[in-house]
Design an enzyme around this catalytic site. Structure first.
Site, mmCIF file in Angstrom:
data_model
loop_
_atom_site.group_PDB
_atom_site.id
_atom_site.type_symbol
_atom_site.label_atom_id
_atom_site.label_comp_id
_atom_site.label_asym_id
_atom_site.label_seq_id
_atom_site.Cartn_x
_atom_site.Cartn_y
_atom_site.Cartn_z
ATOM 1 N N HIS A 243 0.806 -1.232 0.000
ATOM 2 C CA HIS A 243 0.000 0.000 0.000
ATOM 3 C C HIS A 243 0.841 1.286 0.000
ATOM 4 O O HIS A 243 0.840 2.037 -0.958
ATOM 5 C CB HIS A 243 -0.901 0.034 1.241
ATOM 6 C CG HIS A 243 -1.807 -1.132 1.400
ATOM 7 N ND1 HIS A 243 -2.870 -1.418 0.574
ATOM 8 C CD2 HIS A 243 -1.821 -2.111 2.345
ATOM 9 C CE1 HIS A 243 -3.496 -2.502 0.993
ATOM 10 N NE2 HIS A 243 -2.878 -2.944 2.065
HETATM 11 O O1 RIB Z 1 -5.293 -0.042 4.518
HETATM 12 C C1 RIB Z 1 -3.896 0.022 4.380
HETATM 13 C C2 RIB Z 1 -3.325 1.141 5.187
HETATM 14 O O2 RIB Z 1 -3.613 0.932 6.573
HETATM 15 C C3 RIB Z 1 -1.787 1.212 5.111
HETATM 16 O O3 RIB Z 1 -1.367 2.538 5.278
HETATM 17 C C4 RIB Z 1 -1.350 0.381 6.278
HETATM 18 O O4 RIB Z 1 -0.059 0.755 6.763
HETATM 19 C C5 RIB Z 1 -2.395 0.762 7.301
HETATM 20 O O5 RIB Z 1 -2.011 1.999 7.887
#
Ligand code: RIB
Ligand code: CA
Length: 313
Positions: A243
């Site tokens: 992500h």
């Molecule tokens: O949904 C993914 C996000 O939530 C990413 O930033 C992960 O690190 C959590 O913070």
């Protein structure tokens, strides 16, 4: 080389945050002004500690780390130890950091840095809940027009939610903060699950990290290896969506991504759909577009980019 982008990374490390920070610190195109920690994946005392560990791993203790808000603006904190482990960086052998935590509060650092910088010369890169950013906007609204851009990881539309059927974690944890940010008028680019689910780790991609032969390469392979087991169990996915590094890759190689400038509103009332990013992808409302919502990425070139940059360590 074009002018370096001056970036504040607002973060809740977190495995994918760690990779994003290591990537940012390896990019000569970016000047990382500081890391501002926020409560999210794990509580604040751990996210700020993990941010300092990552700076030490990168041998960049010159980058200041600030602690910010320890809970969402209105809601109780929701964390994600089931994904990131109790420490927030479970998997590799890590250590107690010795670099100092800055005494200034993260929100003050964000406000003071933007206020003291020329207009359009600071990029905010939030990769956790938006509590610090929204608190800064509430406290000092005049900084909003001075921001170059907000490039954030959060939200979902076609990919729906990862923490509830309707919501992605960062927005779900503090939907009120997200509403403030999305309604602020600041230029926003969103890297939602729609695009992060298209850049999945694979054994071959993890091997490329490990084959870098450095301590960073080894730790990144360990972190992403630990982190992908959750998605394997939950989604039956081979691999995990990387992500947060999508925000850094977008800043340096925007041509790897595509999306649309659309309206995005945040659900803050309903318990059923709290934190949903209501993205008007098809333009069926008259709501004013307020975000560049990214839907696709070139995964092969994304991983080549990360591996090339991490080779600097
Ligand atoms: O949904 C993914 C996000 O939530 C990413 O930033 C992960 O690190 C959590 O913070
Ligand atoms: Ca994060």
């Amino acid at each position: 080389m074009p002018k370096r982008q001056r970036v504040i990374i607002d973060t809740d490390p977190g495995h994918d945050d760690a990779v994003a920070i290591l990537l940012a610190l390896a990019c000569e195109e970016l000047e990382v002004l500081g890391l501002t920690a926020v409560a999210g994946n794990v509580p604040l005392h751990l996210t700020e500690k993990n941010a300092r560990i990552i700076c030490e791993l990168a041998e960049r203790t010159d980058v200041p780390v600030f602690a910010g808000c320890e809970k969402p603006m209105k809601r109780a904190l929701v964390t994600a130890e089931e994904v990131h482990g109790k420490s927030g960086l479970d998997g590799p052998e890590l250590w107690e950091p010795s670099m100092e935590l800055q005494k200034t509060h993260a929100v003050d650092f964000i406000i003071e840095t933007i206020a003291a910088s020329p207009e359009n010369s600071v990029v905010l890169c939030p990769i956790g809940p938006l509590t610090n950013i929204a608190t800064a906007f509430e406290r000092k609204p005049e900084i909003i027009s001075r921001i170059q851009e907000i490039v954030l990881m959060g939200g979902a539309y076609f990919q729906v939610g990862n923490v509830t059927p309707a919501a992605e974690f960062n927005i779900y944890v503090d939907p009120d903060a997200a509403q403030i940010v999305f309604r602020s008028g600041a230029p926003i680019t969103v890297l939602p699950l729609d695009v992060t689910h298209k850049v999945m780790t694979t054994p071959r991609r993890l091997r490329a990290f490990r084959d870098l032969g450095s301590r960073v390469g080894h730790v990144v392979a360990e972190l992403t290896g630990f982190y992908e087991r959750f998605d394997l169990n939950k989604y039956g996915m081979e691999g995990a969506p990387l992500h947060d590094p999508c925000t850094i890759a977008y800043l340096v190689r925007p041509e790897l991504f595509s999306g649309r400038h659309i309206n995005v509103e945040i659900e803050t009332e309903s318990e059923l759909t709290r934190g949903m990013t209501v993205a008007d992808w098809w333009g069926v409302t008259s709501r004013k577009p307020n975000a560049n919502f990214i839907g696709d990425a070139d995964a092969v070139r994304f991983y080549s980019f990360i591996t090339e940059k991490l080779a600097i360590y």
